[in-house]
Design a protein around this motif. Structure first.
Motif, PDB file in Angstrom:
ATOM      1  N   MET A  68       0.903  -1.539  -0.135  1.00  0.00           N
ATOM      2  CA  MET A  68       0.447   0.021  -0.222  1.00  0.00           C
ATOM      3  C   MET A  68       0.899   1.380  -0.296  1.00  0.00           C
ATOM      4  SD  MET A  68      -3.305  -0.472  -0.435  1.00  0.00           S
ATOM      5  CE  MET A  68      -3.734   0.952   0.385  1.00  0.00           C
ATOM      6  N   ASN A  69       2.230   1.228   0.279  1.00  0.00           N
ATOM      7  CA  ASN A  69       2.665   1.981   1.118  1.00  0.00           C
ATOM      8  C   ASN A  69       3.184   2.565  -0.735  1.00  0.00           C
ATOM      9  OD1 ASN A  69       2.799   3.331   3.476  1.00  0.00           O
ATOM     10  ND2 ASN A  69       4.060   1.579   4.793  1.00  0.00           N
ATOM     11  N   VAL A  70       4.127   1.890  -1.299  1.00  0.00           N
ATOM     12  CA  VAL A  70       4.107   1.736  -2.293  1.00  0.00           C
ATOM     13  C   VAL A  70       3.176   2.513  -3.763  1.00  0.00           C
ATOM     14  CG1 VAL A  70       5.703   0.618  -4.757  1.00  0.00           C
ATOM     15  CG2 VAL A  70       5.983   0.149  -2.282  1.00  0.00           C
ATOM     16  N   ILE A  71       2.158   2.076  -3.505  1.00  0.00           N
ATOM     17  CA  ILE A  71       0.909   2.736  -4.083  1.00  0.00           C
ATOM     18  C   ILE A  71       1.182   3.481  -3.905  1.00  0.00           C
ATOM     19  CG2 ILE A  71      -1.500   1.667  -4.543  1.00  0.00           C
ATOM     20  CD1 ILE A  71      -1.550  -0.283  -3.697  1.00  0.00           C
ATOM     21  N   LEU A  91      10.912  -7.310   1.013  1.00  0.00           N
ATOM     22  CA  LEU A  91      11.160  -6.542   0.148  1.00  0.00           C
ATOM     23  C   LEU A  91      10.555  -5.548  -0.454  1.00  0.00           C
ATOM     24  CD1 LEU A  91      14.733  -5.517   0.412  1.00  0.00           C
ATOM     25  CD2 LEU A  91      14.237  -6.641  -2.130  1.00  0.00           C
ATOM     26  N   THR A  92      10.278  -4.280  -0.577  1.00  0.00           N
ATOM     27  CA  THR A  92       9.940  -3.559  -1.535  1.00  0.00           C
ATOM     28  C   THR A  92      10.420  -2.455  -1.667  1.00  0.00           C
ATOM     29  OG1 THR A  92       8.662  -1.587   0.059  1.00  0.00           O
ATOM     30  CG2 THR A  92       7.418  -3.279  -0.665  1.00  0.00           C
ATOM     31  N   MET A 126      -0.726   4.427  10.153  1.00  0.00           N
ATOM     32  CA  MET A 126      -0.895   2.885  11.236  1.00  0.00           C
ATOM     33  C   MET A 126       0.490   2.031   9.843  1.00  0.00           C
ATOM     34  SD  MET A 126      -3.014   3.464  13.198  1.00  0.00           S
ATOM     35  CE  MET A 126      -2.919   1.762  13.889  1.00  0.00           C
ATOM     36  N   GLY A 127       0.741   3.036   8.679  1.00  0.00           N
ATOM     37  CA  GLY A 127       0.981   1.509   7.718  1.00  0.00           C
ATOM     38  C   GLY A 127       2.736   1.138   8.828  1.00  0.00           C
ATOM     39  N   LEU A 128       3.893   2.099   8.795  1.00  0.00           N
ATOM     40  CA  LEU A 128       5.190   1.430   8.784  1.00  0.00           C
ATOM     41  C   LEU A 128       5.217   1.128  10.213  1.00  0.00           C
ATOM     42  CD1 LEU A 128       7.120   4.547   7.080  1.00  0.00           C
ATOM     43  CD2 LEU A 128       6.732   2.103   6.819  1.00  0.00           C
ATOM     44  N   PRO A 129       4.077   1.627  11.367  1.00  0.00           N
ATOM     45  CA  PRO A 129       4.403   1.140  12.573  1.00  0.00           C
ATOM     46  C   PRO A 129       3.964  -0.076  12.931  1.00  0.00           C
ATOM     47  CG  PRO A 129       3.472   2.943  12.829  1.00  0.00           C
ATOM     48  CD  PRO A 129       3.497   2.933  11.589  1.00  0.00           C
ATOM     49  N   ASN A 130       2.689  -0.831  12.038  1.00  0.00           N
ATOM     50  CA  ASN A 130       2.493  -1.335  11.742  1.00  0.00           C
ATOM     51  C   ASN A 130       3.230  -2.820  11.523  1.00  0.00           C
ATOM     52  OD1 ASN A 130      -0.149  -1.656  12.647  1.00  0.00           O
ATOM     53  ND2 ASN A 130      -1.279  -2.066  10.361  1.00  0.00           N
ATOM     54  N   ILE A 131       4.186  -2.036  10.224  1.00  0.00           N
ATOM     55  CA  ILE A 131       5.178  -3.388   9.913  1.00  0.00           C
ATOM     56  C   ILE A 131       6.191  -3.258  10.633  1.00  0.00           C
ATOM     57  CG2 ILE A 131       6.408  -3.143   7.730  1.00  0.00           C
ATOM     58  CD1 ILE A 131       5.298  -1.597   6.189  1.00  0.00           C
ATOM     59  N   GLY A 147      13.722   7.556  -4.763  1.00  0.00           N
ATOM     60  CA  GLY A 147      12.543   5.936  -4.330  1.00  0.00           C
ATOM     61  C   GLY A 147      13.331   5.576  -2.598  1.00  0.00           C
ATOM     62  N   THR A 148      12.144   4.088  -2.456  1.00  0.00           N
ATOM     63  CA  THR A 148      12.317   3.942  -1.355  1.00  0.00           C
ATOM     64  C   THR A 148      12.384   2.328  -0.955  1.00  0.00           C
ATOM     65  OG1 THR A 148      11.383   5.770  -0.220  1.00  0.00           O
ATOM     66  CG2 THR A 148      11.257   3.251   0.919  1.00  0.00           C
TER      67      THR A 148
END
Lengths: 160, 119
Positions: A68-71, A91-92, A126-131, A147-148
């Motif tokens: 989702m973060n990438v999208i 890995l993204t 919430m995305g990165l904290p969830n990860i 990029g990341t």
């Protein structure tokens, strides 16, 4: 645990000669359905390999949020899920705007996602904290305007 | 509490998964943030939401939810119902809005998900 079920394996030059299984997904811009589809496919594969439900769920959540973060934030990217006997690496890699302040991005509730994403049920910071919560190790490398790269590792002990 | 009991409490319509209504529901989780569900929902929970997009179905699948209730009489599109069907996720639609839906389930004995053991 899941040894002896390597019929899906193929040799990989990047590996350290360990048997492994690698799942890869291309992520296009605004391709919102790929996140859930990838999480679903990864979950089913890990279940078939006999991983414990908690590890399966954690890895599926990492995949969902990372894709989702990438999208949301990047132009395009790819997801790789590498399964070796003792760990799973998610890995993204994306080409996009990058993260100017990773520490800030890790804060629960901090978000730069647009409204349309929030209406979809994501983008609430919430995305990165969830990860982070779902992984044993999390490495993020990012360059603004380039990029990341995100790498999350879940170790598989005899328990999971 | 079983799904079939929840249908009665919520005056709900079954959109798919009619053969799965004997499933036991342990907890409920109501929200419109999928990330929050992914973070805090227990497994075998009933997801209650007013969102009807495909992310609800995928989130339910990842969290091993026993089913999804759409509040306010909402119904997802046919292809989304089909996706839930394929993943054995029963979908219900209740005319009640979020607060009343959760309230009715709570007074009928359904517990909320716990963020940690102290709650």
């Amino acid at each position: 645990m899941y040894e002896g079920r390597y019929s899906m394996n193929r040799p990989d030059k990047e590996s350290e000669s360990k048997p492994q299984l690698k799942l890869e997904f291309k992520i296009g811009e605004k391709d919102f359905s790929v996140a859930g589809d990838a999480a679903s496919k990864v979950k089913k594969t890990l279940q078939q390999l006999g991983l414990k439900p908690e590890a399966v769920r954690n890895i599926a959540i990492i995949v969902y949020e990372a894709v989702m973060n990438v999208i949301i934030h990047a132009n395009y990217g790819q997801l790789k899920v590498i399964i070796v006997p003792d760990k799973v690496v998610v890995l993204t890699e994306d080409t996009g705007m990058g993260i100017p302040d990773i520490e800030l991005a890790m804060k629960e509730g901090y978000s730069t996602a647009p409204l349309e994403i929030r209406e979809m049920g994501f983008g609430a910071g919430m995305g990165l904290p969830n990860i982070k919560q779902c992984s044993h190790k999390l490495n993020i490398k990012s360059q603004v305007g380039v990029g990341t790269v995100l790498e999350a590792i879940v170790y598989l002990s005899s328990k999971n | 509490m079983k799904l079939k009991d929840i249908i009665k409490v919520l005056d709900a319509e079954v959109l798919c998964g009619e053969h799965l209504l004997e499933r036991e529901v342990e907890t409920g989780f109501g929200c419109d943030l999928m990330s929050e569900m992914l973070a805090f929902a227990n497994s075998h929970t009933l997801l209650i939401t007013s969102l009807t997009n495909e992310h609800v179905i995928h989130t339910a699948e990842i969290m091993d939810a026993v089913g999804v209730v759409f509040v306010g009489g909402k119904r997802p599109a046919k292809e989304i119902i089909r996706k839930a069907e394929l993943n054995n996720i029963p979908l219900l639609s209740t005319p009640f809005l979020m607060f009343k839906c959760c309230g009715l389930l709570f007074v009928n004995g359904l517990k909320g998900c716990m963020r940690d053991a102290t709650q």
